[in-house]
Design a protein around this motif. Sequence first.
Motif, short mmCIF file in Angstrom:
data_model
loop_
_atom_site.label_atom_id
_atom_site.label_comp_id
_atom_site.label_asym_id
_atom_site.label_seq_id
_atom_site.Cartn_x
_atom_site.Cartn_y
_atom_site.Cartn_z
N MET A 1 2.32 2.05 -3.32
CA MET A 1 1.30 2.64 -4.20
C MET A 1 1.10 4.12 -3.88
O MET A 1 1.02 4.95 -4.78
N SER B 1 0.83 -1.21 0.00
CA SER B 1 0.00 0.00 0.00
C SER B 1 0.86 1.25 0.00
O SER B 1 0.59 2.20 -0.74
N LYS C 1 7.97 6.90 -9.96
CA LYS C 1 7.34 5.73 -10.58
C LYS C 1 8.36 4.70 -11.07
O LYS C 1 8.20 3.51 -10.84
N THR D 1 8.39 0.96 -9.65
CA THR D 1 7.99 -0.13 -10.55
C THR D 1 9.22 -0.79 -11.18
O THR D 1 9.19 -1.22 -12.32
N ASP E 1 -2.54 -1.50 -12.05
CA ASP E 1 -2.79 -0.05 -12.03
C ASP E 1 -1.54 0.82 -12.09
O ASP E 1 -1.61 1.97 -12.48
N TYR E 2 -0.39 0.28 -11.69
CA TYR E 2 0.79 1.13 -11.57
C TYR E 2 1.96 0.73 -12.48
O TYR E 2 2.90 1.50 -12.63
N ILE F 1 3.88 6.57 -5.18
CA ILE F 1 4.12 6.75 -6.61
C ILE F 1 3.78 8.18 -7.04
O ILE F 1 2.68 8.69 -6.80
N PHE G 1 -1.55 -3.51 -7.79
CA PHE G 1 -0.29 -2.80 -8.03
C PHE G 1 0.18 -3.05 -9.46
O PHE G 1 0.52 -2.11 -10.19
#
Length: 189
Positions: A129, A126, A137, A141, A170-171, A132, A167
Amino acid sequence: MFSSKAQLIKRTGKNGVGRYDFLKLLATEYQITKSRDAKEQVLANLANFAYDPINYGYIRQLSIIDLFLCALSENNPRLVRFAIGGICNLCLDAINRIYILRNRGVELVSSLLSSQDEDVALSAISTLMFLITSESKNEITSTEIIKHMLKHSCSLNIRIKNLASIFLTDYCEPSEVEKVRGEEQSTYS
């Protein structure tokens, strides 16, 4: 921590203590106590105060974010659990997020992705996330973190599995996830 309400009143006077002063007392006690139980209780209280945006300014002024960041590397699993909970609560605020990112936050938090403690793993995912930004980013990632998330996305623990899947979906860039997945599969083939 204070052992009774009477001790708290005696120490702070009839008029009580404001949030800033109380947080300052907690932070000081955390730093000076030798008691493992007291340290755990104080950090748990600080993590709870980190949930309330009213306290964010005080928490920054008192360097409590640094206490949480340092506690992420502790050998005491309870301190780690409370610290990552506090960081997770704080990183929704833009100023706190920047501070955490600039102070090895991604490195410290991502090191917890392999934790066997469900709460720690969930809070770490969490927190990543929430951390980010356009600047962070790529670091969040990274191939190494995607590997952890792919592993978690196959977990028998449905909460960890679902959060890791979110995760990844969406990311992360789908092409990057597939590349890492392919590398992992060829490693085990």
